[in-house]
Design a protein around this motif. Structure first.
Motif, PDB file in Angstrom:
ATOM      1  N   PRO A 180       0.821  -1.205   0.000  1.00  0.00           N
ATOM      2  CA  PRO A 180       0.000   0.000   0.000  1.00  0.00           C
ATOM      3  C   PRO A 180       0.859   1.260   0.000  1.00  0.00           C
ATOM      4  N   GLU A 181       0.518   2.182  -0.884  1.00  0.00           N
ATOM      5  CA  GLU A 181       1.205   3.473  -1.030  1.00  0.00           C
ATOM      6  C   GLU A 181       2.560   3.354  -1.708  1.00  0.00           C
ATOM      7  N   ASP A 182       2.861   2.208  -2.344  1.00  0.00           N
ATOM      8  CA  ASP A 182       4.127   2.128  -3.063  1.00  0.00           C
ATOM      9  C   ASP A 182       4.094   3.047  -4.281  1.00  0.00           C
ATOM     10  N   HIS A 183       5.287   3.342  -4.812  1.00  0.00           N
ATOM     11  CA  HIS A 183       5.397   4.198  -5.994  1.00  0.00           C
ATOM     12  C   HIS A 183       5.744   3.382  -7.232  1.00  0.00           C
ATOM     13  N   GLN A 237      11.966  -9.112  -8.816  1.00  0.00           N
ATOM     14  CA  GLN A 237      11.432 -10.105  -7.881  1.00  0.00           C
ATOM     15  C   GLN A 237      10.805  -9.332  -6.717  1.00  0.00           C
ATOM     16  N   PRO A 238       9.631  -8.728  -6.942  1.00  0.00           N
ATOM     17  CA  PRO A 238       9.065  -7.790  -5.973  1.00  0.00           C
ATOM     18  C   PRO A 238       8.878  -8.422  -4.593  1.00  0.00           C
ATOM     19  N   VAL A 239       9.233  -7.660  -3.571  1.00  0.00           N
ATOM     20  CA  VAL A 239       9.121  -8.129  -2.194  1.00  0.00           C
ATOM     21  C   VAL A 239       8.131  -7.239  -1.452  1.00  0.00           C
ATOM     22  N   TYR A 240       7.255  -7.866  -0.711  1.00  0.00           N
ATOM     23  CA  TYR A 240       6.215  -7.157   0.040  1.00  0.00           C
ATOM     24  C   TYR A 240       6.843  -6.350   1.165  1.00  0.00           C
ATOM     25  N   VAL A 241       6.370  -5.121   1.337  1.00  0.00           N
ATOM     26  CA  VAL A 241       6.936  -4.248   2.371  1.00  0.00           C
ATOM     27  C   VAL A 241       6.841  -4.890   3.751  1.00  0.00           C
ATOM     28  N   GLY A 242       5.784  -5.656   3.992  1.00  0.00           N
ATOM     29  CA  GLY A 242       5.650  -6.329   5.279  1.00  0.00           C
ATOM     30  C   GLY A 242       6.741  -7.356   5.512  1.00  0.00           C
TER      31      GLY A 242
END
Length: 318
Positions: A159-162, A187-192
């Motif tokens: 949420p709120e990523d750019h 390889q996108p990683v979740y902020v959590g």
């Protein structure tokens, strides 16, 4: 809970706000450094201290870290003026600041330092961003008295990523998207998961002196991610794959416009290396990474008129 008092630098940004929440939830005493208190207004409802200071002033920085059990540095920028080996913004934020933070920690007897870098960080890398990130890591490692841990995430979503939000906004606004570097891999990683790794290694002796790559469970091309965003929001733009020459012309045009550019030539240089893990996640991180498909629909579907303006406001004002 050996490291109870945490000094957080860069805590008002996308990753920082998630980390601040997690540290507070873990019962930590958190102080957040900010250039202007208004930049961290979204954190003032949390039971933490927001402290206004110039982190490049060694006296103010030393005062900020004094008494902390651990310091976490999240400061970074994707854009900056050109230079050799990198421009002044990259030098200041990615190299000078980590050096100053390490010196302040050593001067005030702070034992623990966690530093957020980037996947592919390399003093000899293809872009100013990656070269400056690599030199920043060298500055952190040079602090012999500190128990340091460095994290190198791939692109971070949530949420709120750019990143995904920007593509969702663009697909809502434009029927055709000229896309640079469509085959670049991420390889996108979740902020959590990034937050969990940082919090989980605060008191982990095995993490001292380590550098950890962070990524999600799946590798995607940039084009696949853009198409996925369109599927989620139900607005598929037609993607025009730009050859490198046109991609660099596009980036140069964005660089000449006022405000923060959507893409730069240096971003393209960074994408010449795939932002993917070189091996499996370290077992001591105890992470089962969350997939893009499990999280992105929960916020991309909510990216209505409000979030459209938010993306462009943050892009123009960072």
């Amino acid at each position: 809970m050996r490291h109870q008092s945490i000094a957080l630098i860069g805590g008002s940004g996308f990753i920082g706000r998630h980390l601040a929440n997690a540290l507070v939830a873990a019962g930590k005493n958190v102080r957040v450094a900010t250039r202007r208190r208004s930049h961290a207004s979204h954190l003032t409802m949390l039971p933490l201290d927001v402290i206004e200071l110039d982190v490049f002033d060694h006296i103010e920085l030393a005062r900020f870290v004094e008494g902390a059990d651990a310091v976490i540095n999240l400061v970074g920028t994707l854009h900056g003026r050109r230079g050799t080996p990198y421009g002044p913004e990259f030098a200041k934020l990615h190299v000078e600041l980590p050096s100053k933070i390490a010196a302040a920690c050593e001067g005030k007897g702070v034992h623990r330092l966690i530093h957020l870098s980037a996947i592919n960080a390399d003093p000899n890398g293809p872009s100013m961003y990656l070269r400056s990130k690599g030199d920043g890591e060298k500055a952190v490692r040079a602090a012999a008295q500190l128990a340091t841990t460095i994290f190198r995430p791939s692109v971070v979503f949530g949420p709120e990523d750019h990143f995904l939000n920007t593509f969702a906004v663009l697909e809502r606004l434009f029927p055709v998207l000229p896309l640079a570097k469509p085959d670049a891999k991420f390889q996108p990683v979740y902020v959590g998961d990034v937050v969990k790794a940082i919090v989980g290694t605060l008191d982990l002796d095995a993490a001292h002196g380590k550098t950890y790559e962070l990524g999600g469970p799946t590798v995607y091309t940039l084009e696949a991610l853009v198409r996925y965003c369109g599927e989620v929001i139900g607005r598929q733009a037609r993607i025009v794959r730009l050859p490198d020459a046109l991609a660099y012309m596009q980036a140069l045009t964005f660089e000449s416009l006022p405000g923060e550019p959507l893409i730069t030539r240096d971003n393209l240089d960074s994408m010449s290396r795939d932002a993917v893990l070189s091996g499996p996640l370290a077992p001591e991180l105890d992470l089962t990474p969350v997939a893009v498909e499990a999280i992105a629909p929960t916020y991309l579907n909510d990216a209505s008129l409000r979030s459209r303006f938010n993306v462009f406001r943050t892009t123009a004002g960072r």
